[in-house]
Scaffold this motif. Structure first.
Motif, PDB file in Angstrom:
ATOM      1  N   GLN A   1      18.776  20.133   7.524  1.00 16.52           N
ATOM      2  CA  GLN A   1      19.966  20.425   6.387  1.00 16.52           C
ATOM      3  C   GLN A   1      19.596  19.146   5.266  1.00 16.52           C
ATOM      4  OE1 GLN A   1      23.095  19.754   9.240  1.00 16.52           O
ATOM      5  NE2 GLN A   1      23.620  22.046   8.952  1.00 16.52           N
ATOM      6  N   THR A   2      19.294  18.094   5.444  1.00 18.71           N
ATOM      7  CA  THR A   2      19.022  17.268   4.314  1.00 18.71           C
ATOM      8  C   THR A   2      17.779  17.774   3.375  1.00 18.71           C
ATOM      9  OG1 THR A   2      19.857  15.337   5.725  1.00 18.71           O
ATOM     10  CG2 THR A   2      18.305  14.720   3.790  1.00 18.71           C
ATOM     11  N   PHE A   3      17.009  18.275   4.179  1.00 18.20           N
ATOM     12  CA  PHE A   3      15.790  18.624   3.301  1.00 18.20           C
ATOM     13  C   PHE A   3      16.089  19.932   2.537  1.00 18.20           C
ATOM     14  CE2 PHE A   3      11.916  21.442   2.813  1.00 18.20           C
ATOM     15  CZ  PHE A   3      11.210  20.639   2.245  1.00 18.20           C
ATOM     16  N   LEU A   4      16.798  20.854   3.166  1.00 19.58           N
ATOM     17  CA  LEU A   4      17.012  22.029   2.399  1.00 19.58           C
ATOM     18  C   LEU A   4      18.071  21.967   1.474  1.00 19.58           C
ATOM     19  CD1 LEU A   4      16.977  24.633   5.425  1.00 19.58           C
ATOM     20  CD2 LEU A   4      15.280  24.247   3.833  1.00 19.58           C
ATOM     21  N   ARG A   5      19.167  21.066   1.576  1.00 16.34           N
ATOM     22  CA  ARG A   5      20.304  20.890   0.824  1.00 16.34           C
ATOM     23  C   ARG A   5      20.258  19.809  -0.319  1.00 16.34           C
ATOM     24  NH1 ARG A   5      25.455  22.759   4.678  1.00 16.34           N
ATOM     25  NH2 ARG A   5      24.702  24.739   5.413  1.00 16.34           N
ATOM     26  N   VAL A   6      19.498  18.780   0.244  1.00 19.47           N
ATOM     27  CA  VAL A   6      19.464  17.607  -0.841  1.00 19.47           C
ATOM     28  C   VAL A   6      18.054  17.445  -1.482  1.00 19.47           C
ATOM     29  CG1 VAL A   6      19.601  15.184  -0.722  1.00 19.47           C
ATOM     30  CG2 VAL A   6      21.022  16.349   0.716  1.00 19.47           C
ATOM     31  N   ILE A   7      16.872  17.616  -0.638  1.00 19.01           N
ATOM     32  CA  ILE A   7      15.790  16.904  -1.111  1.00 19.01           C
ATOM     33  C   ILE A   7      15.174  18.523  -1.853  1.00 19.01           C
ATOM     34  CG2 ILE A   7      13.332  16.426  -0.586  1.00 19.01           C
ATOM     35  CD1 ILE A   7      14.611  14.993   1.621  1.00 19.01           C
ATOM     36  N   LEU A   8      15.032  19.480  -1.206  1.00 21.40           N
ATOM     37  CA  LEU A   8      14.275  20.857  -1.869  1.00 21.40           C
ATOM     38  C   LEU A   8      14.891  21.217  -3.101  1.00 21.40           C
ATOM     39  CD1 LEU A   8      12.412  22.963  -1.210  1.00 21.40           C
ATOM     40  CD2 LEU A   8      14.058  24.315  -0.143  1.00 21.40           C
ATOM     41  N   PRO A   9      16.423  21.377  -3.438  1.00 20.49           N
ATOM     42  CA  PRO A   9      16.638  21.686  -4.727  1.00 20.49           C
ATOM     43  C   PRO A   9      16.067  20.731  -5.797  1.00 20.49           C
ATOM     44  CG  PRO A   9      18.439  21.907  -3.207  1.00 20.49           C
ATOM     45  CD  PRO A   9      17.323  21.167  -2.514  1.00 20.49           C
ATOM     46  N   GLU A  10      15.803  19.481  -5.430  1.00 16.75           N
ATOM     47  CA  GLU A  10      15.230  18.360  -6.609  1.00 16.75           C
ATOM     48  C   GLU A  10      13.858  18.709  -6.571  1.00 16.75           C
ATOM     49  OE1 GLU A  10      16.731  16.376  -8.183  1.00 16.75           O
ATOM     50  OE2 GLU A  10      18.950  16.898  -7.341  1.00 16.75           O
ATOM     51  N   ILE A  11      12.880  19.099  -5.695  1.00 22.27           N
ATOM     52  CA  ILE A  11      11.836  19.042  -5.733  1.00 22.27           C
ATOM     53  C   ILE A  11      11.274  20.411  -5.977  1.00 22.27           C
ATOM     54  CG2 ILE A  11      11.238  17.106  -4.176  1.00 22.27           C
ATOM     55  CD1 ILE A  11      10.611  18.901  -2.171  1.00 22.27           C
ATOM     56  N   LEU A  12      11.872  21.473  -5.861  1.00 29.80           N
ATOM     57  CA  LEU A  12      11.458  22.856  -5.938  1.00 29.80           C
ATOM     58  C   LEU A  12      11.178  23.139  -7.240  1.00 29.80           C
ATOM     59  CD1 LEU A  12      11.250  25.679  -4.671  1.00 29.80           C
ATOM     60  CD2 LEU A  12      13.509  26.183  -5.452  1.00 29.80           C
ATOM     61  N   PRO A  13      11.547  22.744  -8.482  1.00 33.52           N
ATOM     62  CA  PRO A  13      11.201  22.963  -9.718  1.00 33.52           C
ATOM     63  C   PRO A  13       9.588  22.561  -9.974  1.00 33.52           C
ATOM     64  CG  PRO A  13      13.346  22.574  -9.974  1.00 33.52           C
ATOM     65  CD  PRO A  13      12.931  22.200  -8.718  1.00 33.52           C
ATOM     66  N   ALA A  14       9.520  21.198  -9.540  1.00 36.29           N
ATOM     67  CA  ALA A  14       8.168  20.625  -9.795  1.00 36.29           C
ATOM     68  C   ALA A  14       7.014  21.477  -8.748  1.00 36.29           C
ATOM     69  CB  ALA A  14       8.236  19.201  -9.165  1.00 36.29           C
TER      70      ALA A  14
ATOM     71  N   SER B   1      24.575  10.269   7.195  1.00 33.68           N
ATOM     72  CA  SER B   1      25.656   9.665   7.722  1.00 33.68           C
ATOM     73  C   SER B   1      26.829  10.661   7.563  1.00 33.68           C
ATOM     74  CB  SER B   1      26.031   8.500   6.506  1.00 33.68           C
ATOM     75  OG  SER B   1      26.311   9.031   5.196  1.00 33.68           O
ATOM     76  N   LEU B   2      26.875  11.486   6.865  1.00 37.11           N
ATOM     77  CA  LEU B   2      27.789  12.676   6.819  1.00 37.11           C
ATOM     78  C   LEU B   2      27.559  13.709   8.061  1.00 37.11           C
ATOM     79  CD1 LEU B   2      28.439  12.889   3.015  1.00 37.11           C
ATOM     80  CD2 LEU B   2      29.838  11.878   4.772  1.00 37.11           C
ATOM     81  N   GLY B   3      26.268  13.663   8.862  1.00 38.98           N
ATOM     82  CA  GLY B   3      26.342  14.495  10.019  1.00 38.98           C
ATOM     83  C   GLY B   3      25.253  15.442   9.752  1.00 38.98           C
ATOM     84  N   ALA B   4      24.517  15.614   8.466  1.00 37.60           N
ATOM     85  CA  ALA B   4      23.424  16.625   8.184  1.00 37.60           C
ATOM     86  C   ALA B   4      22.239  16.163   9.207  1.00 37.60           C
ATOM     87  CB  ALA B   4      23.156  16.334   6.796  1.00 37.60           C
ATOM     88  N   SER B   5      21.708  17.374   9.725  1.00 42.33           N
ATOM     89  CA  SER B   5      20.452  17.129  10.522  1.00 42.33           C
ATOM     90  C   SER B   5      19.598  16.683   9.177  1.00 42.33           C
ATOM     91  CB  SER B   5      20.250  18.336  11.117  1.00 42.33           C
ATOM     92  OG  SER B   5      19.961  19.506  10.226  1.00 42.33           O
ATOM     93  N   ARG B   6      18.185  16.713   9.916  1.00 42.22           N
ATOM     94  CA  ARG B   6      16.910  16.526   8.808  1.00 42.22           C
ATOM     95  C   ARG B   6      16.560  17.615   8.467  1.00 42.22           C
ATOM     96  NH1 ARG B   6      12.508  12.658  12.160  1.00 42.22           N
ATOM     97  NH2 ARG B   6      13.929  10.901  12.388  1.00 42.22           N
TER      98      ARG B   6
END
Length: 239
Positions: free
Chosen positions: A185-198, A178-183
């Motif tokens: 960008q959403t993966f790299l900046r929102v999802i990846l930081p959360e799942i990278l350690p696992a 909703s803030l204009g992030a592409s898919r």
């Protein structure tokens, strides 16, 4: 705290008993078996030991084991993440069956896994008969070792990443969109930081498991010195 300021005792055994049991258990299961390797090594002189660990055959086994284990863990890190994503984010017929199949390498004896993979990928196997005419030989080559190690390592990544994806709030992704992030960008900046350690944890577990794998590899590797001989097999021949 109990009345009078005294600490109420735990229903579980105290520290001394727990620590004693822990040390005894680790000694019987881990330290004693490992000590046999050290005792065997102690029978060699320093020169004999150095000649053994630096022999061309040994170095070739080191290179193959580390390379195949790293490649298998890397493949599992990518595709294991994809499998975990599909299992956690989508509903489809047979989902429970697919989720159960992920644990098959844990339940299947490694020797059986090696025989099955060899049957599939041999020159006259179900898959190998289509690959070899195209110049892709899997069985009895280093590629076959990577295939076997990928098979036994996949559950480590999937089961490590799944709980993180399950706890990841999907609304955060919607907010990013909703803030204009592409898919991407959403993966790299929102999802990846959360799942990278696992994911890195799963990669490490798969890599460590692959380094010591023996049963599933010896059937599909061919075990040819300087070409397809892995370090665990070489250790077995030296003991």
């Amino acid at each position: 705290m109990a009345e009078g300021g005294t600490r109420r005792g735990s229903v579980l055994p105290g520290f001394g008993l727990s620590m004693g049991f822990t040390l005894t258990y680790l000694g019987l299961i881990v330290l004693i078996p490992l000590s046999t390797i050290l005792l065997k090594t102690a029978t060699l002189t320093w020169g004999q030991f150095w000649d053994t660990v630096t022999a061309p055959r040994t170095l070739a086994a080191y290179r193959l084991s580390f390379y195949a284990s790293f490649m298998a863990a890397l493949i599992n890190a990518v595709f294991g993440l994809l499998v975990a994503w599909v299992l956690e984010r989508y509903d489809f017929p047979g989902k429970r069956l697919v989720d159960g199949l992920v644990d098959l390498p844990f339940a299947l004896p490694t020797a059986v896994a090696g025989i099955v993979l060899t049957t599939f990928y041999a020159g006259n196997g179900w898959i190998g008969q289509y690959l070899e005419p195209r110049g892709i030989k899997v069985a009895y080559t280093p590629l076959g070792i990577v295939v076997a190690l990928t098979f036994i390592g996949l559950p480590f990544v999937v089961r490590t990443v799944q709980p993180v994806l399950r706890d990841l709030d999907i609304q955060v992704e919607g907010a990013a969109a909703s803030l204009g992030a592409s898919r991407l960008q959403t993966f790299l900046r929102v999802i990846l930081p959360e799942i990278l350690p696992a994911t890195l944890t799963g990669f490490t577990l798969a890599f460590a498991r692959a380094l010591g794998e023996y049963g599933s590899v010896i059937f599909i590797a061919g075990n040819m010195p300087m070409r397809s001989e892995i370090t665990p097999l070489l250790i077995m021949t030296k003991l």
